[in-house]
Design a protein around this motif. Structure first.
Motif, PDB file in Angstrom:
ATOM      1  N   THR A 219       0.835  -1.201   0.000  1.00 37.88           N
ATOM      2  CA  THR A 219       0.000   0.000   0.000  1.00 37.88           C
ATOM      3  C   THR A 219       0.867   1.248   0.000  1.00 37.88           C
ATOM      4  OG1 THR A 219      -2.016   0.892   1.011  1.00 37.88           O
ATOM      5  CG2 THR A 219      -0.221   0.399   2.498  1.00 37.88           C
ATOM      6  N   LYS A 220       0.283   2.340  -0.491  1.00 41.51           N
ATOM      7  CA  LYS A 220       0.978   3.628  -0.527  1.00 41.51           C
ATOM      8  C   LYS A 220       0.057   4.701   0.027  1.00 41.51           C
ATOM      9  CE  LYS A 220       3.255   6.882  -3.709  1.00 41.51           C
ATOM     10  NZ  LYS A 220       3.640   7.123  -5.132  1.00 41.51           N
ATOM     11  N   ILE A 221       0.513   5.414   1.043  1.00 41.40           N
ATOM     12  CA  ILE A 221      -0.277   6.494   1.623  1.00 41.40           C
ATOM     13  C   ILE A 221      -0.490   7.575   0.561  1.00 41.40           C
ATOM     14  CG2 ILE A 221      -0.446   8.200   3.463  1.00 41.40           C
ATOM     15  CD1 ILE A 221      -0.477   5.278   4.427  1.00 41.40           C
ATOM     16  N   PHE A 222      -1.737   8.014   0.425  1.00 43.57           N
ATOM     17  CA  PHE A 222      -2.124   8.926  -0.654  1.00 43.57           C
ATOM     18  C   PHE A 222      -3.029  10.015  -0.066  1.00 43.57           C
ATOM     19  CE2 PHE A 222      -5.003   9.833  -4.362  1.00 43.57           C
ATOM     20  CZ  PHE A 222      -4.053  10.367  -5.207  1.00 43.57           C
ATOM     21  N   ALA A 276       2.330   4.461   9.493  1.00 48.93           N
ATOM     22  CA  ALA A 276       2.662   5.675   8.737  1.00 48.93           C
ATOM     23  C   ALA A 276       2.461   6.935   9.559  1.00 48.93           C
ATOM     24  CB  ALA A 276       1.815   5.740   7.468  1.00 48.93           C
ATOM     25  N   GLY A 277       1.821   6.820  10.743  1.00 53.88           N
ATOM     26  CA  GLY A 277       1.679   7.991  11.606  1.00 53.88           C
ATOM     27  C   GLY A 277       0.281   8.280  12.088  1.00 53.88           C
ATOM     28  N   ALA A 278      -0.747   7.686  11.468  1.00 51.16           N
ATOM     29  CA  ALA A 278      -2.127   7.858  11.924  1.00 51.16           C
ATOM     30  C   ALA A 278      -2.400   6.772  12.969  1.00 51.16           C
ATOM     31  CB  ALA A 278      -3.095   7.767  10.756  1.00 51.16           C
ATOM     32  N   ASP A 279      -1.846   6.983  14.163  1.00 49.49           N
ATOM     33  CA  ASP A 279      -1.764   5.895  15.148  1.00 49.49           C
ATOM     34  C   ASP A 279      -3.050   5.779  15.953  1.00 49.49           C
ATOM     35  OD1 ASP A 279      -1.037   3.980  16.998  1.00 49.49           O
ATOM     36  OD2 ASP A 279       1.043   4.672  17.087  1.00 49.49           O
ATOM     37  N   LEU A 288      -9.303   5.955  26.319  1.00 56.35           N
ATOM     38  CA  LEU A 288      -9.669   5.169  27.494  1.00 56.35           C
ATOM     39  C   LEU A 288      -9.166   5.807  28.780  1.00 56.35           C
ATOM     40  CD1 LEU A 288      -9.115   1.521  26.180  1.00 56.35           C
ATOM     41  CD2 LEU A 288     -11.298   2.659  26.627  1.00 56.35           C
ATOM     42  N   ARG A 289      -8.085   6.560  28.701  1.00 56.04           N
ATOM     43  CA  ARG A 289      -7.619   7.226  29.916  1.00 56.04           C
ATOM     44  C   ARG A 289      -8.172   8.641  30.067  1.00 56.04           C
ATOM     45  NH1 ARG A 289      -1.046   7.453  28.921  1.00 56.04           N
ATOM     46  NH2 ARG A 289      -0.944   9.233  27.492  1.00 56.04           N
ATOM     47  N   GLY A 290      -9.179   8.951  29.210  1.00 54.64           N
ATOM     48  CA  GLY A 290      -9.945  10.175  29.408  1.00 54.64           C
ATOM     49  C   GLY A 290      -9.499  11.388  28.631  1.00 54.64           C
ATOM     50  N   GLU A 291      -8.547  11.235  27.731  1.00 55.73           N
ATOM     51  CA  GLU A 291      -8.088  12.389  26.951  1.00 55.73           C
ATOM     52  C   GLU A 291      -9.107  12.769  25.885  1.00 55.73           C
ATOM     53  OE1 GLU A 291      -4.112  12.350  25.405  1.00 55.73           O
ATOM     54  OE2 GLU A 291      -3.393  11.034  27.011  1.00 55.73           O
ATOM     55  N   VAL A 292      -9.185  14.056  25.600  1.00 54.91           N
ATOM     56  CA  VAL A 292     -10.012  14.549  24.502  1.00 54.91           C
ATOM     57  C   VAL A 292      -9.143  14.593  23.252  1.00 54.91           C
ATOM     58  CG1 VAL A 292     -11.358  16.489  23.621  1.00 54.91           C
ATOM     59  CG2 VAL A 292     -11.458  15.906  26.060  1.00 54.91           C
ATOM     60  N   LEU A 293      -9.605  13.945  22.188  1.00 51.24           N
ATOM     61  CA  LEU A 293      -8.828  13.872  20.950  1.00 51.24           C
ATOM     62  C   LEU A 293      -9.310  14.926  19.958  1.00 51.24           C
ATOM     63  CD1 LEU A 293      -8.705   9.990  20.438  1.00 51.24           C
ATOM     64  CD2 LEU A 293      -7.189  11.442  21.803  1.00 51.24           C
ATOM     65  N   HIS A 294      -8.407  15.359  19.112  1.00 57.17           N
ATOM     66  CA  HIS A 294      -8.732  16.356  18.099  1.00 57.17           C
ATOM     67  C   HIS A 294      -8.266  15.855  16.732  1.00 57.17           C
ATOM     68  CE1 HIS A 294      -9.729  19.228  21.252  1.00 57.17           C
ATOM     69  NE2 HIS A 294      -8.609  18.872  21.863  1.00 57.17           N
ATOM     70  N   TYR A 295      -8.882  16.378  15.693  1.00 58.15           N
ATOM     71  CA  TYR A 295      -8.532  15.973  14.333  1.00 58.15           C
ATOM     72  C   TYR A 295      -7.108  16.392  13.992  1.00 58.15           C
ATOM     73  CZ  TYR A 295      -8.618  15.697   9.223  1.00 58.15           C
ATOM     74  OH  TYR A 295      -8.325  15.407   7.904  1.00 58.15           O
ATOM     75  N   ILE A 296      -6.346  15.451  13.441  1.00 59.44           N
ATOM     76  CA  ILE A 296      -4.968  15.715  13.010  1.00 59.44           C
ATOM     77  C   ILE A 296      -4.895  15.465  11.510  1.00 59.44           C
ATOM     78  CG2 ILE A 296      -2.541  15.130  13.294  1.00 59.44           C
ATOM     79  CD1 ILE A 296      -3.248  14.021  16.067  1.00 59.44           C
ATOM     80  N   PRO A 297      -4.897  16.508  10.683  1.00 57.25           N
ATOM     81  CA  PRO A 297      -4.847  16.305   9.229  1.00 57.25           C
ATOM     82  C   PRO A 297      -3.500  15.753   8.790  1.00 57.25           C
ATOM     83  CG  PRO A 297      -4.666  18.643   9.766  1.00 57.25           C
ATOM     84  CD  PRO A 297      -4.954  17.935  11.051  1.00 57.25           C
ATOM     85  N   HIS A 298      -3.534  14.875   7.803  1.00 62.74           N
ATOM     86  CA  HIS A 298      -2.321  14.330   7.178  1.00 62.74           C
ATOM     87  C   HIS A 298      -1.363  13.748   8.213  1.00 62.74           C
ATOM     88  CE1 HIS A 298      -2.832  17.042   3.349  1.00 62.74           C
ATOM     89  NE2 HIS A 298      -3.933  16.402   3.699  1.00 62.74           N
ATOM     90  N   ALA A 299      -1.917  13.050   9.200  1.00 65.87           N
ATOM     91  CA  ALA A 299      -1.058  12.473  10.240  1.00 65.87           C
ATOM     92  C   ALA A 299      -0.131  11.405   9.675  1.00 65.87           C
ATOM     93  CB  ALA A 299      -1.928  11.877  11.349  1.00 65.87           C
ATOM     94  N   ALA A 300      -0.623  10.643   8.689  1.00 66.79           N
ATOM     95  CA  ALA A 300       0.206   9.610   8.058  1.00 66.79           C
ATOM     96  C   ALA A 300       1.112  10.250   7.007  1.00 66.79           C
ATOM     97  CB  ALA A 300      -0.666   8.540   7.418  1.00 66.79           C
TER      98      ALA A 300
END
Length: 317
Positions: A219-222, A276-279, A288-300
Motif C-alpha cells: 500500500t501507498k499512503i495517498f 505511517a503515523g495515523a496511530d 480510554l484514559r480520558g483524553e479529549v482527541l482532536h482531528y490531526i490532518p495528514h497524520a500519516a
C-alpha cells in the motif's frame, strides 16, 4: 487497562500495534485475545487468551459479557464482520459493565452488511457508487460487470464477469448476490478513526497497490484532499465509534471516486496507516484514559509505501 479483541485470528500486526502504543504511552495495558481455536496465531501476541464459542452459537454473547464482567475489561474491539451487528445491538449491555465497545450503531452496521444498502447510502450522501441489482435478469448496465455476495467480505466469491454466460455461472454459484457495473480504475482504502462521539481524528487514504484475497499486500499512503473531504461528508452522518475503513475506486477516464464498501472495524490493512503515523492504537488508549482527541490532518506520511509478508510461529493447540 484491559482491551479485549474478538476473533483475533491472524491479526498479529494489530496486536503488535497496540502493544507498541501501550509501551510508548507508558500505560499498563493487558491485551486479551478471543478466538474459537487455540491455534489462532494472534493469540500468541496477546497477554491473555480466551477460547470462545462460534459467533452463531447462542453462548457467544454471554461468554463475552462474562469475560468483560469478570476481567473488568475497559474496551472491546471487533476485528471481523460477522459479529458486528450482534455487538452493536448489545453495546449497552457491555457498557453497563463498564466496557466501551468500538462499534457503530445497529442502523449503520446493517447498511454496511448489505452491499445494496451501502450503495444507496453513499448516493444519499451525494457520493458516487456503482448501483447494484439483486437479479441478473434485470441487470442492464453492460459488461464487464462485477458480482459478489450481498453480505460478503474479504473478496470471497467476488468476480469480474465478461459476459452474460459468466454472469449466470457465478450467480448460480453465489446464490444471494449483487451485480454492479465494473469500474476500471485504481483502488483505495481510506482508514478513518473517530472518537466515541463520531468526530474524526485521522483520515488516511492509501492506494491498494497489491492485494491477495481481499487483503492488501502493498500500500501507498495517498493524502488526497478530494477523498478526505468526501470522507468528512460520510463521517458527519455515519458518526463512527473507533476505526472504520472505506473502499473506493478512482475511475481512470473521469477521475471520479466511486465508493463501494464500508467496514466498520479495524480493517486488515489498518496497521499500515498506524505505522505511517495515523496511530489509532495510540488514540484508543488515550481515549480510554480520558483524553479529549482532536482531528490531526495528514497524520500519516504522504507517499509512504508498506509491503506485507507472511510469517509463522509454533503454536500449542
Amino acid at each position: 487497562m484491559k482491551i479485549l479483541f474478538t476473533s483475533v485470528g491472524r491479526r498479529v500486526e494489530l496486536m503488535q500495534a497496540f502493544r507498541k502504543a501501550a509501551d510508548e504511552l507508558g500505560e499498563d495495558v493487558t491485551i486479551i485475545g478471543a478466538d474459537i481455536v487455540a491455534s489462532a496465531p494472534a493469540l500468541y501476541f496477546c497477554d491473555e487468551k480466551r477460547i470462545v464459542p462460534r459467533i452463531k452459537d447462542e453462548r457467544y454473547l454471554p461468554e463475552l459479557l462474562r469475560i468483560c464482567s469478570e476481567e473488568h475489561v475497559d474496551c472491546l474491539i471487533p476485528t471481523i464482520d460477522t459479529d458486528l451487528l450482534l455487538l452493536s445491538e448489545h453495546k449497552n449491555d457491555f457498557e453497563k459493565l463498564g466496557t466501551k465497545v468500538l462499534i457503530a450503531t445497529p442502523e449503520k452496521v446493517r447498511i454496511c452488511r448489505d452491499k445494496k444498502y451501502t450503495a444507496d447510502y453513499f448516493i444519499s450522501l451525494g457520493l458516487m457508487s456503482p448501483k447494484p441489482v439483486h437479479d441478473m435478469v434485470v441487470y442492464k448496465e453492460g459488461f464487464p460487470a462485477f458480482i459478489k455476495p450481498k453480505d460478503g467480505s474479504s473478496s470471497i466469491d467476488a468476480y469480474k464477469v465478461k459476459d452474460e454466460e459468466q454472469l449466470r455461472l457465478y450467480a448460480d454459484k453465489i446464490g444471494d448476490y449483487i451485480i454492479q457495473p465494473f469500474i476500471d480504475g485504481t483502488e483505495y482504502t481510506i482508514d478513518i478513526f473517530c472518537d466515541y462521539d463520531g468526530k474524526p481524528v485521522y483520515i488516511t487514504p492509501r492506494e491498494r497497490v497489491a492485494v491477495r484475497s481481499g487483503e492488501v499486500l502493498k500500500t501507498k499512503i495517498f493524502q488526497d484532499e478530494t477523498m478526505i473531504e468526501e470522507m468528512k461528508t460520510l463521517i458527519s452522518d455515519f458518526k463512527p465509534s473507533g476505526q472504520i475503513s472505506v473502499q473506493c475506486i478512482r475511475e481512470k477516464k473521469s477521475g471520479e471516486d466511486y465508493y463501494i464498501e464500508i467496514n466498520p472495524r479495524f480493517g486488515g490493512g489498518a496497521p499500515l496507516s498506524i505505522k505511517a503515523g495515523a496511530d489509532s492504537a495510540h488514540a484508543v488508549i488515550r481515549m480510554l484514559r480520558g483524553e479529549v482527541l482532536h482531528y490531526i490532518p495528514h497524520a500519516a506520511e504522504d507517499g509512504a509505501i508498506f509491503s506485507r509478508f507472511d510469517q509463522s510461529i509454533r503454536v500449542e493447540s
